[in-house]
Enzyme design. Sequence first.
Site, PDB file in Angstrom:
ATOM      1  N   ASN A   1       2.386  -6.413  -2.145  1.00  0.00           N
ATOM      2  CA  ASN A   1       3.546  -7.044  -2.768  1.00  0.00           C
ATOM      3  C   ASN A   1       3.182  -7.655  -4.115  1.00  0.00           C
ATOM      4  O   ASN A   1       3.615  -7.155  -5.168  1.00  0.00           O
ATOM      5  CB  ASN A   1       4.129  -8.103  -1.821  1.00  0.00           C
ATOM      6  CG  ASN A   1       5.479  -8.603  -2.289  1.00  0.00           C
ATOM      7  OD1 ASN A   1       5.890  -8.333  -3.414  1.00  0.00           O
ATOM      8  ND2 ASN A   1       6.163  -9.340  -1.448  1.00  0.00           N
ATOM      9  N   ASP A   2       2.366  -8.692  -4.107  1.00  0.00           N
ATOM     10  CA  ASP A   2       2.038  -9.373  -5.359  1.00  0.00           C
ATOM     11  C   ASP A   2       1.399  -8.444  -6.392  1.00  0.00           C
ATOM     12  O   ASP A   2       1.634  -8.593  -7.582  1.00  0.00           O
ATOM     13  CB  ASP A   2       1.076 -10.537  -5.082  1.00  0.00           C
ATOM     14  CG  ASP A   2       1.745 -11.647  -4.284  1.00  0.00           C
ATOM     15  OD1 ASP A   2       2.984 -11.733  -4.333  1.00  0.00           O
ATOM     16  OD2 ASP A   2       1.038 -12.401  -3.613  1.00  0.00           O
ATOM     17  N   VAL A   3       0.635  -7.457  -5.911  1.00  0.00           N
ATOM     18  CA  VAL A   3      -0.108  -6.604  -6.848  1.00  0.00           C
ATOM     19  C   VAL A   3       0.783  -5.594  -7.562  1.00  0.00           C
ATOM     20  O   VAL A   3       0.321  -4.872  -8.437  1.00  0.00           O
ATOM     21  CB  VAL A   3      -1.265  -5.852  -6.151  1.00  0.00           C
ATOM     22  CG1 VAL A   3      -2.275  -6.831  -5.607  1.00  0.00           C
ATOM     23  CG2 VAL A   3      -0.768  -4.938  -5.061  1.00  0.00           C
TER      24      VAL A   3
ATOM     25  N   ALA B   1       1.455 -15.278  -2.657  1.00  0.00           N
ATOM     26  CA  ALA B   1       1.759 -16.264  -3.683  1.00  0.00           C
ATOM     27  C   ALA B   1       3.149 -16.855  -3.487  1.00  0.00           C
ATOM     28  O   ALA B   1       3.517 -17.821  -4.136  1.00  0.00           O
ATOM     29  CB  ALA B   1       1.637 -15.623  -5.058  1.00  0.00           C
TER      30      ALA B   1
END
Lengths: 490, 98
Positions: free
Chosen positions: A418-420, A460
């Site tokens: 997700n964050d990446v 995050a």
Amino acid sequence: MRNALVGASALLFSTPALAASGEAVNPWVAAAYLVAGVLFILALRGLSSPESSRAGNRFGMVGMLIAVVTTLWTHSIASLPEIAGAIAIGGVIGFVIARRIAMTDMPQLVAAFHSLVGLAAVLVGIAAYLNPGAFGILDATGEILTVSRVELGLGVAIGAITFSGSVIAFLKLNGNMSGAPIMLPLRHVINLGVLAAIIGLTAYFAIAPTVGTGAIFWTIVGLSFLIGFLLIIPIGGADMPVVVSMLNSYSGWAAAAMGFTLGNTAMIITGALVGSSGAILSYIMCKAMNRSFISVIAGGFGADSGPSEGAAKIDRPWKRGSAEDAAYMMKQAENVIIIPGYGMAVAQAQHALREMGDMLKEQGVGVKYAIHPVAGRMPGHMNVLLAEANVPYDEVFELEDINSEFAQADVAFIIGANDVVNPAAKTDKGSPIYGMPVFDVDKAKTIFFVKRSMGGVGYAGVDNEVFYMDQTMMLLSDAKKMCEEIVKAL
Amino acid sequence: MDFISILSIFVMACFVGYYVVWSVTPALHTPLMAVTNAISSVIIVGALIAAAAGSQADGGQTAKWLGLVGVVLASVNIFGGFAVTERMLAMYKKKERK
């Protein structure tokens, strides 16, 4: 090598005075330890490519064998059966664990192993303090040499920090302890105070007369165990890859400090290698998360997960896709880039995913896997998980090598990450992940995003613009089930 | 060996370590950690010295037992570390070309 060892022992037995001093004065012995050190360098050098890696590992084993045999050969051994028993017990335990451990549990295993190195260093340090004669660190008056006292103090301190820090890291990674940071009031003051006390006491230990230093030595040991514990509890689960790398580095410095005490080249070379290795990996991990090392160590990340974000999230339009849609689109595609994240490993979807990739390849679709440095729970973890699922390593690419290819990609298939892939890292200065290097998935023609539900967010705690893009289809399901359904539909 | 020559070896080894580790491919960073773990257990040398020494000094007997425990811990690491590295490295395969 064998001849050298035999020569070494022959020389040594002819000069019994040297054996008593415990120092590697004998040139053959020193040479044997040097060879061991060089073999360890070659072991790491082998890891520059998967082809040479296994030979490298063998070099490492030979190096260790030489170091152990040389040590046993050159010391008048009072207790060989006990030592053999100790090696056998440890060896069997280690071997069984190594065979049984699941690849997803690798970070815990490494943390546990680090704690053992740390504890072993502490034990060796204490043994050297109690029986300095055997370690050859006495001066003419029967006192421990000043320089050796500094090394001993530092060695046990670093070893103890490695031990208690690794135990906490293990408990957090293994889920025995919550990954949430534990924030003590005034923790920076406490930590700096304890560190200053350790350094001060080590200095005093070095210059004080031997009588009465026992209390100082034990205080150094105790405080070091405490600081290792205090340093790691405020660090959140998301930062564990950095912590594991950092503890890797500490275990190396602990070995190096003991190497100084013993004047042993193999230990010093190894300590320096392992120390730099851990430091470099910590640096790589920090850079991949765009976090400074200091802010990771200070801890607290992940304690408050973006309270301002939640409100606007619900009412934005997004498209839901099905396994059939995904199968159809990917069959038509010329090239597909798969971006796996840790969620994929949690769902145990790597085998189903590889099967999906294989089916696509049979249909003439180009399939590549793109891996972010923080995709797993430790450096390189995702590569191991894919390798275990029989994904050939030459289909797996690192962030900087593949990022330019998204513009030509027909499909980006995001699974458990997700964050990446969050473009906010590039555009939104207010985002907590701003500045982190991410995949340019938004440039791909079609995006499939496998996710369990729309509710959850990444580590995050940030919303992701990719969910709402025109070319995105959300595949809401368990990662493993979704891959299996796509395989069926192909 | 005197302190300064040991220090020289250490500083040089740090540089070697720096360059060697940067040359490790990121795909093998997990095996790197496992193998560095195994080789840092060369600390077993210290544990062996403690365990091998007789109990002539006052603290010798305690030191011996501490050494033996150290040998067990380091052995877990040596055997476990090398074996798990070997197991991981065996998984890395190239694409089969038909």
